[in-house]
Design a protein around this motif. Structure first.
Motif, PDB file in Angstrom:
ATOM      1  N   GLN A 179      14.805  -2.487   0.626  1.00 15.32           N
ATOM      2  CA  GLN A 179      13.374  -2.308   0.405  1.00 15.32           C
ATOM      3  C   GLN A 179      12.685  -1.779   1.657  1.00 15.32           C
ATOM      4  O   GLN A 179      11.867  -0.854   1.594  1.00 15.32           O
ATOM      5  CB  GLN A 179      12.746  -3.647  -0.019  1.00 15.32           C
ATOM      6  CG  GLN A 179      11.235  -3.628  -0.159  1.00 15.32           C
ATOM      7  CD  GLN A 179      10.749  -2.780  -1.313  1.00 15.32           C
ATOM      8  OE1 GLN A 179      11.510  -2.428  -2.201  1.00 15.32           O
ATOM      9  NE2 GLN A 179       9.469  -2.424  -1.293  1.00 15.32           N
ATOM     10  N   LYS A 205       6.215   2.916  -4.290  1.00 19.22           N
ATOM     11  CA  LYS A 205       6.458   1.880  -5.290  1.00 19.22           C
ATOM     12  C   LYS A 205       6.996   2.491  -6.579  1.00 19.22           C
ATOM     13  O   LYS A 205       6.635   3.598  -6.957  1.00 19.22           O
ATOM     14  CB  LYS A 205       5.164   1.114  -5.579  1.00 19.22           C
ATOM     15  CG  LYS A 205       4.610   0.371  -4.373  1.00 19.22           C
ATOM     16  CD  LYS A 205       3.302  -0.321  -4.715  1.00 19.22           C
ATOM     17  CE  LYS A 205       2.729  -1.035  -3.494  1.00 19.22           C
ATOM     18  NZ  LYS A 205       1.440  -1.696  -3.818  1.00 19.22           N
ATOM     19  N   TRP A 254       7.728  -0.651 -12.380  1.00 19.19           N
ATOM     20  CA  TRP A 254       7.750  -2.062 -12.004  1.00 19.19           C
ATOM     21  C   TRP A 254       6.383  -2.439 -11.452  1.00 19.19           C
ATOM     22  O   TRP A 254       5.692  -1.622 -10.845  1.00 19.19           O
ATOM     23  CB  TRP A 254       8.825  -2.329 -10.942  1.00 19.19           C
ATOM     24  CG  TRP A 254      10.212  -2.391 -11.508  1.00 19.19           C
ATOM     25  CD1 TRP A 254      10.824  -1.448 -12.270  1.00 19.19           C
ATOM     26  CD2 TRP A 254      11.149  -3.452 -11.358  1.00 19.19           C
ATOM     27  NE1 TRP A 254      12.086  -1.835 -12.600  1.00 19.19           N
ATOM     28  CE2 TRP A 254      12.323  -3.063 -12.057  1.00 19.19           C
ATOM     29  CE3 TRP A 254      11.132  -4.671 -10.700  1.00 19.19           C
ATOM     30  CZ2 TRP A 254      13.452  -3.868 -12.117  1.00 19.19           C
ATOM     31  CZ3 TRP A 254      12.261  -5.473 -10.750  1.00 19.19           C
ATOM     32  CH2 TRP A 254      13.403  -5.081 -11.458  1.00 19.19           C
ATOM     33  N   THR A 255       5.998  -3.685 -11.639  1.00 19.94           N
ATOM     34  CA  THR A 255       4.688  -4.138 -11.163  1.00 19.94           C
ATOM     35  C   THR A 255       4.809  -5.006  -9.920  1.00 19.94           C
ATOM     36  O   THR A 255       3.842  -5.639  -9.511  1.00 19.94           O
ATOM     37  CB  THR A 255       3.979  -4.946 -12.267  1.00 19.94           C
ATOM     38  OG1 THR A 255       4.799  -6.072 -12.626  1.00 19.94           O
ATOM     39  CG2 THR A 255       3.723  -4.088 -13.488  1.00 19.94           C
ATOM     40  N   THR A 256       5.975  -5.034  -9.319  1.00 24.85           N
ATOM     41  CA  THR A 256       6.223  -5.942  -8.196  1.00 24.85           C
ATOM     42  C   THR A 256       6.064  -5.279  -6.835  1.00 24.85           C
ATOM     43  O   THR A 256       6.194  -5.940  -5.812  1.00 24.85           O
ATOM     44  CB  THR A 256       7.647  -6.511  -8.288  1.00 24.85           C
ATOM     45  OG1 THR A 256       8.578  -5.421  -8.370  1.00 24.85           O
ATOM     46  CG2 THR A 256       7.793  -7.384  -9.521  1.00 24.85           C
ATOM     47  N   GLY A 257       5.800  -3.981  -6.810  1.00 22.21           N
ATOM     48  CA  GLY A 257       5.658  -3.297  -5.538  1.00 22.21           C
ATOM     49  C   GLY A 257       6.967  -2.866  -4.914  1.00 22.21           C
ATOM     50  O   GLY A 257       6.991  -2.375  -3.782  1.00 22.21           O
ATOM     51  N   LEU A 258       8.069  -3.024  -5.623  1.00 20.86           N
ATOM     52  CA  LEU A 258       9.367  -2.616  -5.099  1.00 20.86           C
ATOM     53  C   LEU A 258       9.570  -1.115  -5.275  1.00 20.86           C
ATOM     54  O   LEU A 258       9.001  -0.498  -6.177  1.00 20.86           O
ATOM     55  CB  LEU A 258      10.491  -3.356  -5.827  1.00 20.86           C
ATOM     56  CG  LEU A 258      10.527  -4.878  -5.703  1.00 20.86           C
ATOM     57  CD1 LEU A 258      11.640  -5.441  -6.567  1.00 20.86           C
ATOM     58  CD2 LEU A 258      10.715  -5.305  -4.250  1.00 20.86           C
ATOM     59  N   CYS A 311      12.016   2.016  -6.372  1.00 22.80           N
ATOM     60  CA  CYS A 311      12.995   2.114  -7.460  1.00 22.80           C
ATOM     61  C   CYS A 311      14.414   1.887  -6.948  1.00 22.80           C
ATOM     62  O   CYS A 311      15.274   1.391  -7.680  1.00 22.80           O
ATOM     63  CB  CYS A 311      12.887   3.482  -8.131  1.00 22.80           C
ATOM     64  SG  CYS A 311      11.505   3.615  -9.295  1.00 22.80           S
ATOM     65  N   THR A 353      15.299  -0.277  -4.808  1.00 18.98           N
ATOM     66  CA  THR A 353      15.500  -1.725  -4.777  1.00 18.98           C
ATOM     67  C   THR A 353      15.538  -2.298  -6.182  1.00 18.98           C
ATOM     68  O   THR A 353      16.308  -3.218  -6.477  1.00 18.98           O
ATOM     69  CB  THR A 353      14.371  -2.403  -3.981  1.00 18.98           C
ATOM     70  OG1 THR A 353      14.233  -1.757  -2.713  1.00 18.98           O
ATOM     71  CG2 THR A 353      14.668  -3.878  -3.763  1.00 18.98           C
ATOM     72  N   ALA A 354      14.706  -1.750  -7.057  1.00 18.36           N
ATOM     73  CA  ALA A 354      14.634  -2.262  -8.427  1.00 18.36           C
ATOM     74  C   ALA A 354      15.925  -2.007  -9.195  1.00 18.36           C
ATOM     75  O   ALA A 354      16.323  -2.810 -10.041  1.00 18.36           O
ATOM     76  CB  ALA A 354      13.459  -1.616  -9.159  1.00 18.36           C
ATOM     77  N   SER A 370      17.668  -5.037 -11.591  1.00 14.55           N
ATOM     78  CA  SER A 370      17.459  -5.100 -13.037  1.00 14.55           C
ATOM     79  C   SER A 370      18.641  -5.663 -13.826  1.00 14.55           C
ATOM     80  O   SER A 370      18.428  -6.407 -14.790  1.00 14.55           O
ATOM     81  CB  SER A 370      17.067  -3.718 -13.576  1.00 14.55           C
ATOM     82  OG  SER A 370      18.033  -2.745 -13.260  1.00 14.55           O
ATOM     83  N   TRP A 395      19.411  -9.959 -14.330  1.00  8.47           N
ATOM     84  CA  TRP A 395      18.636 -10.921 -15.108  1.00  8.47           C
ATOM     85  C   TRP A 395      19.527 -12.008 -15.696  1.00  8.47           C
ATOM     86  O   TRP A 395      19.075 -13.116 -15.971  1.00  8.47           O
ATOM     87  CB  TRP A 395      17.896 -10.204 -16.242  1.00  8.47           C
ATOM     88  CG  TRP A 395      18.814  -9.594 -17.257  1.00  8.47           C
ATOM     89  CD1 TRP A 395      19.282  -8.322 -17.282  1.00  8.47           C
ATOM     90  CD2 TRP A 395      19.406 -10.253 -18.381  1.00  8.47           C
ATOM     91  NE1 TRP A 395      20.129  -8.131 -18.344  1.00  8.47           N
ATOM     92  CE2 TRP A 395      20.223  -9.307 -19.037  1.00  8.47           C
ATOM     93  CE3 TRP A 395      19.329 -11.542 -18.897  1.00  8.47           C
ATOM     94  CZ2 TRP A 395      20.956  -9.620 -20.174  1.00  8.47           C
ATOM     95  CZ3 TRP A 395      20.064 -11.856 -20.035  1.00  8.47           C
ATOM     96  CH2 TRP A 395      20.858 -10.892 -20.662  1.00  8.47           C
TER      97      TRP A 395
END
Length: 301
Positions: A115, A125, A129-133, A135, A137-138, A142, A145
Motif C-alpha cells: 500500500q 485509490k 473499493w471504499t477503503t482508500g486502498l 487496487c 493492495t485490494a 479480495s 474473504w
C-alpha cells in the motif's frame, strides 16, 4: 465397488486420496478463479478499478469453478470432525485458530508495504473499493474473504460436530436453508441480505464434510450425485433466467443461489470421487498434493 469407494471414513492415521486431491487442487483453483481474470483498468474519470471478468459481462467464466470453494471447505470440515469430537474444545479451537492466524501477520506486513509503495508511486485509490486502498493492495485481499468464514466455522466446529452426531443432524441443514430463504426475501424487498447469511450458507458444505467423515455421503451412488448435479444446475439456471439472481457463481451478497451452489458443488465432487481417487498417485497429482495440499493447505486444514 472399487477400492477407491471403500475408503469409508477419514481418520488421523489414514490418508484419503479423494481429500488429498481436492484440497490440493482447490488452492490452485482459488488462484485461477480470483486472479487470472481479474481486470485492472482506468475508468472514464481516470481512476483505477478492479473488476472480475464475470462481473463485466462474462459470467460464464465462473461456472467451471462451481466446485472450488466446496473443495476447500469440505476437506476442512471432514478432517476436523473426528478431532473436534475427541479433543477438548478449548484445545481444538486454540490450536486451529492459531494456525489460521499465524500467516496473517506476514500478510499484513506485506500488504502495508504494498500500500505504501503503490501510493507513493501515484496509483491512487481503487475506485471499486471504499477503503482508500490502491487496487494493487485490494487485489490480493479480495480472495482472502474465506478466512472471515473459516475462522468462525472453526471456532464453532466442536459444538457443531457434537450436534451433528446427535438427533438434530437433519434439522441443521434445513435451518440453514430456511435462514437463506428469509435472507433472500429481505434482499429482494430491501436490497440487503441478513449479514450472517454470508457465513451461514457455507455451513451446508461444513455439514457435508461431517457427513463425509462419518461415511454417510459414501453410501450414495455416483448416479444419484450426477442427478443432483444436473437437477441443481437446471434450477440455478432457472433462478438466473427468472431473476433477480446474478448469472455468475460466487456472487455477493450470498443468497440461496450460493446455497444451491454448495449443494451442486459437493455433489459434483462426490460424483467424481472414484476417478479422483484413481489419479492420486500420478506424478503431477502427487506433486500437487505434497507441495500444495500438505504445505499450503495444511495451514488451513
Amino acid at each position: 465397488m472399487t477400492s477407491a469407494d471403500q475408503v469409508a471414513k477419514v481418520s488421523s492415521t489414514t490418508r484419503d486420496p479423494f481429500l488429498d486431491v481436492i484440497r490440493a487442487f482447490a488452492m490452485i483453483a482459488v488462484i485461477a478463479n480470483h486472479y487470472l481474470y481479474t481486470l485492472l483498468f482506468r475508468n472514464q474519470q481516470g481512476q483505477f478499478e478492479l473488476v472480475m471478468l464475470q462481473e463485466n459481462g462474462n459470467p460464464w467464466v465462473s461456472w467451471p469453478f462451481i466446485w472450488e470453494l466446496q473443495a476447500f471447505f469440505l476437506p476442512a470440515a471432514a478432517l476436523s470432525y473426528s478431532a473436534a469430537l475427541r479433543t477438548n474444545w478449548r484445545v481444538f479451537i486454540g490450536r486451529r485458530v492459531w494456525r489460521l492466524l499465524v500467516p496473517v501477520v506476514p500478510l499484513l506486513i506485506g500488504l502495508i508495504l504494498l500500500q505504501v509503495t503503490t501510493s507513493a508511486a501515484g496509483m491512487g485509490k481503487c475506485a471499486s473499493w471504499t477503503t482508500g486502498l490502491t487496487c494493487a493492495t485490494a487485489m490480493p485481499i479480495s480472495p482472502l474473504w474465506f478466512l472471515m468464514v473459516l475462522v468462525p466455522l472453526t471456532i464453532a466446529t466442536p459444538l457443531l460436530a457434537r450436534a451433528w452426531r446427535g438427533p438434530w443432524r437433519i434439522v441443521m441443514p434445513l435451518v440453514v436453508v430456511g435462514f437463506s430463504l428469509i435472507s433472500d426475501a429481505r434482499w429482494i424487498s430491501t436490497g440487503s441480505t441478513i449479514p450472517l447469511n454470508d457465513i451461514s450458507v457455507w455451513l451446508l458444505v461444513w455439514f457435508a464434510g461431517f457427513a463425509y467423515a462419518e461415511g454417510t455421503l459414501l453410501r450414495v451412488r455416483a448416479v444419484v450425485w450426477w442427478r443432483i448435479v444436473v437437477g441443481g444446475s437446471l434450477v440455478m439456471v432457472g433462478m438466473v433466467v427468472v431473476g433477480p439472481y446474478p448469472p455468475w457463481i460466487g456472487s455477493s451478497p450470498r443468497t440461496s443461489m450460493a446455497a444451491l451452489e454448495c449443494v451442486v458443488g459437493v455433489s459434483l465432487l462426490m460424483a467424481l470421487r472414484s476417478p479422483l481417487c484413481r489419479i492420486r498417485d500420478r506424478k503431477f497429482v502427487d506433486l500437487c498434493v505434497r507441495q500444495v495440499g500438505d504445505r499450503v493447505m495444511g495451514v488451513f486444514l
